[in-house]
Design an enzyme around this catalytic site. Structure first.
Site, mmCIF file in Angstrom:
data_model
loop_
_atom_site.group_PDB
_atom_site.id
_atom_site.type_symbol
_atom_site.label_atom_id
_atom_site.label_comp_id
_atom_site.label_asym_id
_atom_site.label_seq_id
_atom_site.Cartn_x
_atom_site.Cartn_y
_atom_site.Cartn_z
ATOM 1 N N ASP A 46 6.828 13.256 1.628
ATOM 2 C CA ASP A 46 7.628 12.106 2.040
ATOM 3 C C ASP A 46 6.782 11.088 2.806
ATOM 4 O OD1 ASP A 46 10.047 10.726 2.067
ATOM 5 O OD2 ASP A 46 11.184 12.460 2.762
ATOM 6 N N GLU A 55 7.529 8.009 -1.682
ATOM 7 C CA GLU A 55 7.490 6.887 -0.741
ATOM 8 C C GLU A 55 8.546 5.838 -1.105
ATOM 9 O OE1 GLU A 55 5.739 3.401 -1.736
ATOM 10 O OE2 GLU A 55 6.875 4.417 -3.281
ATOM 11 N N TRP A 56 9.509 6.254 -1.970
ATOM 12 C CA TRP A 56 10.732 5.490 -2.270
ATOM 13 C C TRP A 56 10.508 4.230 -3.091
ATOM 14 C CZ3 TRP A 56 9.887 5.032 3.380
ATOM 15 C CH2 TRP A 56 9.942 6.285 4.009
ATOM 16 N N GLY A 57 9.336 4.073 -3.692
ATOM 17 C CA GLY A 57 9.098 2.943 -4.572
ATOM 18 C C GLY A 57 8.812 1.634 -3.889
ATOM 19 N N ASP A 69 16.788 6.513 -1.671
ATOM 20 C CA ASP A 69 17.575 7.712 -1.974
ATOM 21 C C ASP A 69 18.843 7.385 -2.766
ATOM 22 O OD1 ASP A 69 15.688 8.923 -0.448
ATOM 23 O OD2 ASP A 69 17.043 9.623 1.124
#
Length: 409
Positions: free
Chosen positions: A148, A183-185, A206
């Site tokens: 993460d 890293e969520w894009g 998320d």
């Protein structure tokens, strides 16, 4: 001298074999289960063992769901040697014993950490301890790392540097470990994640357990929001590296802690869950479920075990579908499959039932003559020229096409 040369040759051979074996990791999108949305801090040794048992008894392991990923909150801290140790209450037998149990079921164990001093849940992360932690994970028998990016700097260069450091550390262990870059894009990981050693990389914030989220949700996504953000990313996906639109909310029914956002989202309809799973398969996405597989609803289980959909996701060609039509409330996806086949998905994004009609040649640019199988009904069409039908709100239909002749597709 001869022995020294032989030893050198042997070492070089081992290195070559290892590099080749690394390239064989995640040749198809990983499938499995993750603890985050439903259980969060309630993750435990007992839970993971029960999930492993349920994946086997339900038939999900036979269908390809092989990774069980322990998400955040498993860490207890670092010992005097700076080695990570698990929370002694949640994991009283340690992670190695748990990995042995999961492996005994023919499954693989995944774990979670963060590229900062603290994880999203506020427990110990791996920053500045990458080599030590990678060695620990390998010694425990870990097969998958979700890494993460909470509490880390926001720029792309730092993200790449931190992710590559862990990627290099994982490779140096000699153990084949799937590396999930989370890293969520926000820093366009599809451009650099492979170079950092990643096998999959998040493309969005998320997931929420809703069809459509709104601007008040701080960038987090419902199913349709996430689908929109996959457009144009297909060129970055393929064997060994996958775009990851996040965990499947299919079957959560509003029970997830994170995905329901403290009860704000009450879940999706069965139709919407089926559409999520179907589109994820078209997108060659990792298929990581969150629901309680110990107590699966029969209808949800039928979605998650649909052999034809899973075959589309796991097709060896590794092609991610592209959007070929986005108009008048319809999305049409086209995915190239092995053996000169294609999958076509028609998705009704409207809030009402509607009729569709798409000509293969003019609308989908598919020339020649085609046979088709409709996945959900198993209806077979010969020499099809046009797809027509009616779909309820948020429903989809999927066809697998095979050529009747050798004309261009």
């Amino acid at each position: 001298m001869i022995l020294k040369k032989l030893a050198t040759t042997f070492c070089i051979t081992l290195m070559v074999l290892f590099v080749r074996s690394q390239s064989s990791v995640a040749l198809t999108p990983p499938m499995g289960w993750n603890s985050w949305n439903l259980f969060e801090e309630d993750v435990s040794d007992k839970l993971i063992r029960e999930i492993a048992d349920a994946l086997v008894s339900s038939g999900m392991s036979r269908a390809g769901y092989q990774y069980i990923v322990i998400d955040d909150f498993w860490v207890g801290g670092r010992n005097a040697s700076n080695e990570l140790f698990p929370d002694p209450i949640r994991f009283p037998h340690g992670i190695k014993a748990l990995a042995d149990y999961v492996h005994s079921k023919g499954l693989k164990l995944g774990i979670y950490s963060d590229a900062a001093a603290l994880t999203c849940g506020g427990v110990t992360g791996s920053y500045n301890f990458e080599e030590r932690d990678a060695t620990t994970f390998a010694n425990w028998g870990i097969d998958y790392l979700k890494y993460d990016y909470c509490n880390a700097p926001g720029d792309m260069v730092t993200a790449f540097t931190r992710y590559k450091k862990m990627g290099d550390a994982l490779r140096s262990t000699g153990r084949l470990i799937v590396y999930s870059i989370c890293e969520w894009g926000q820093r366009q990981p599809w451009l650099w994640a492979r170079a950092a050693g990643g096998h999959l990389w998040r493309t969005t914030w998320d997931m929420r357990d809703t069809w459509l989220s709104d601007r008040y949700d701080n960038g987090h996504n419902g199913i349709m929001n996430t689908i929109e953000k996959q457009k144009g990313l297909e060129k970055y996906a393929g064997p060994g590296g996958w775009n990851d639109p996040d965990l499947l909310v299919t079957g959560l029914s509003g029970k997830g802690k994170s995905s329901s956002l403290n009860g704000r989202f009450t879940g999706c309809s069965l139709t919407e869950y089926r559409s999520q799973f179907a589109v994820w398969c078209m997108l060659a996405s990792p298929l990581m479920v969150n629901l309680d597989v110990r107590r699966m609803d029969t209808a949800v289980k039928a979605i998650l075990l649909n052999k034809e959909l899973i075959a589309i996701d796991q097709d060896v060609l590794g092609s991610q579908a592209s959007v070929v039509i986005d108009a008048n409330g319809w999305l049409v996806f086209k995915k190239e499959l092995s053996n000169d086949r294609y999958a076509i998905c028609v998705l009704n994004r409207q809030n009402v039932s509607a009729y569709f009609s798409f000509n293969l040649e003019s609308a989908l640019k598919m020339h020649g003559r085609w046979n088709a199988q409709e996945i959900f009904t198993n209806r077979r069409l010969r020499g099809v020229k046009t797809f027509t039908g009616e779909l309820t709100a948020h429903d989809c239909v999927i066809y697998v096409l095979s050529a009747m002749n050798s004309l261009t597709k």
